[in-house]
Scaffold this motif. Sequence first.
Motif, PDB file in Angstrom:
ATOM      1  N   PRO A 193       0.808  -1.224   0.000  1.00 24.97           N
ATOM      2  CA  PRO A 193       0.000   0.000   0.000  1.00 24.97           C
ATOM      3  C   PRO A 193       0.841   1.274   0.000  1.00 24.97           C
ATOM      4  O   PRO A 193       0.358   2.336  -0.370  1.00 24.97           O
ATOM      5  CB  PRO A 193      -0.829  -0.114   1.276  1.00 24.97           C
ATOM      6  CG  PRO A 193      -0.069  -1.031   2.149  1.00 24.97           C
ATOM      7  CD  PRO A 193       0.714  -1.947   1.256  1.00 24.97           C
ATOM      8  N   LEU A 239      -8.121  -0.359   2.788  1.00 23.28           N
ATOM      9  CA  LEU A 239      -7.972   0.353   4.051  1.00 23.28           C
ATOM     10  C   LEU A 239      -9.283   0.983   4.501  1.00 23.28           C
ATOM     11  O   LEU A 239      -9.665   0.883   5.658  1.00 23.28           O
ATOM     12  CB  LEU A 239      -6.876   1.406   3.914  1.00 23.28           C
ATOM     13  CG  LEU A 239      -5.499   0.885   3.493  1.00 23.28           C
ATOM     14  CD1 LEU A 239      -4.536   2.040   3.282  1.00 23.28           C
ATOM     15  CD2 LEU A 239      -4.964  -0.092   4.503  1.00 23.28           C
ATOM     16  N   ALA A 270     -11.724  -0.184   7.716  1.00 22.67           N
ATOM     17  CA  ALA A 270     -11.994   0.794   8.765  1.00 22.67           C
ATOM     18  C   ALA A 270     -13.484   1.083   8.877  1.00 22.67           C
ATOM     19  O   ALA A 270     -13.992   1.340   9.962  1.00 22.67           O
ATOM     20  CB  ALA A 270     -11.234   2.084   8.487  1.00 22.67           C
ATOM     21  N   ILE A 328      -6.129   2.063  -1.245  1.00 22.12           N
ATOM     22  CA  ILE A 328      -6.982   2.769  -0.297  1.00 22.12           C
ATOM     23  C   ILE A 328      -8.314   2.049  -0.084  1.00 22.12           C
ATOM     24  O   ILE A 328      -8.924   2.165   0.975  1.00 22.12           O
ATOM     25  CB  ILE A 328      -7.200   4.238  -0.758  1.00 22.12           C
ATOM     26  CG1 ILE A 328      -7.846   5.078   0.330  1.00 22.12           C
ATOM     27  CG2 ILE A 328      -8.027   4.302  -2.015  1.00 22.12           C
ATOM     28  CD1 ILE A 328      -6.934   5.376   1.469  1.00 22.12           C
ATOM     29  N   ALA A 334      -5.320  -6.261   3.409  1.00 23.07           N
ATOM     30  CA  ALA A 334      -5.401  -4.860   3.838  1.00 23.07           C
ATOM     31  C   ALA A 334      -6.704  -4.608   4.587  1.00 23.07           C
ATOM     32  O   ALA A 334      -6.734  -3.889   5.593  1.00 23.07           O
ATOM     33  CB  ALA A 334      -5.303  -3.934   2.632  1.00 23.07           C
ATOM     34  N   TYR A 335      -7.788  -5.224   4.137  1.00 16.98           N
ATOM     35  CA  TYR A 335      -9.091  -5.097   4.796  1.00 16.98           C
ATOM     36  C   TYR A 335      -9.021  -5.636   6.223  1.00 16.98           C
ATOM     37  O   TYR A 335      -9.472  -4.985   7.163  1.00 16.98           O
ATOM     38  CB  TYR A 335     -10.142  -5.861   3.985  1.00 16.98           C
ATOM     39  CG  TYR A 335     -11.505  -5.921   4.623  1.00 16.98           C
ATOM     40  CD1 TYR A 335     -12.454  -4.952   4.336  1.00 16.98           C
ATOM     41  CD2 TYR A 335     -11.856  -6.947   5.495  1.00 16.98           C
ATOM     42  CE1 TYR A 335     -13.721  -5.011   4.903  1.00 16.98           C
ATOM     43  CE2 TYR A 335     -13.099  -7.009   6.071  1.00 16.98           C
ATOM     44  CZ  TYR A 335     -14.038  -6.038   5.773  1.00 16.98           C
ATOM     45  OH  TYR A 335     -15.274  -6.090   6.344  1.00 16.98           O
ATOM     46  N   THR A 341      -6.874  -3.398   8.650  1.00 14.84           N
ATOM     47  CA  THR A 341      -7.546  -2.167   9.091  1.00 14.84           C
ATOM     48  C   THR A 341      -8.819  -2.466   9.875  1.00 14.84           C
ATOM     49  O   THR A 341      -9.214  -1.680  10.728  1.00 14.84           O
ATOM     50  CB  THR A 341      -7.873  -1.253   7.893  1.00 14.84           C
ATOM     51  OG1 THR A 341      -8.617  -1.978   6.940  1.00 14.84           O
ATOM     52  CG2 THR A 341      -6.610  -0.715   7.284  1.00 14.84           C
ATOM     53  N   SER A 372      -9.023  -0.921  13.517  1.00 15.52           N
ATOM     54  CA  SER A 372     -10.070   0.064  13.829  1.00 15.52           C
ATOM     55  C   SER A 372     -10.658  -0.147  15.221  1.00 15.52           C
ATOM     56  O   SER A 372     -11.378   0.705  15.721  1.00 15.52           O
ATOM     57  CB  SER A 372     -11.177   0.026  12.777  1.00 15.52           C
ATOM     58  OG  SER A 372     -11.865  -1.208  12.823  1.00 15.52           O
TER      59      SER A 372
END
Length: 159
Positions: free
Chosen positions: A22, A111, A115, A108, A59-60, A63, A67
């Motif tokens: 990323p 991410l 979140a 992005i 990545a999911y 984050t 979160s």
Amino acid sequence: MFGLVKGFVLLAGSAFVVSIWPIFPLRPSILAMTYGTIWNPFLVAFFIAIGGTLAAFLAYEITYKASELKKAKKFLENKYIAWIIKKCDKSMFLLIVVIVGTPLPDAIVGLVGGADKYPLKKFLFANFVGRIAIYATTAYFGSVYTEYFFEFFYWLSSL
């Protein structure tokens, strides 16, 4: 037959490695163009989309878990960030498909999706659909126009 399966698995792994960064986002489009000339472009796009979707899943998940941290919750409660997330919630599926399905950097998406706690199945499906769209197009054009590309450079070198 085994060599072909191994090749497609390596193609998906390469797409995963290229898509996982990323900080310096890359797209495996060059893989699609190159291998689309050798193999079926739509199978190439399918396996590259699998590798890219796995990278977006990572990545999911990162984050999503991050979160839950205290500082992240405070950041997400900021009125501007909350406003952006609220606006994106209405059309998040389409937003993911469009961002991933264009040549824009797409790191992005994983991410923000994590979140925002967007449902995982919808996230993965939207990500896969967007990736199939761009990589099928790229692999097909690579398979059709690569010959002309090399002929042009051969002609250029003969001048």
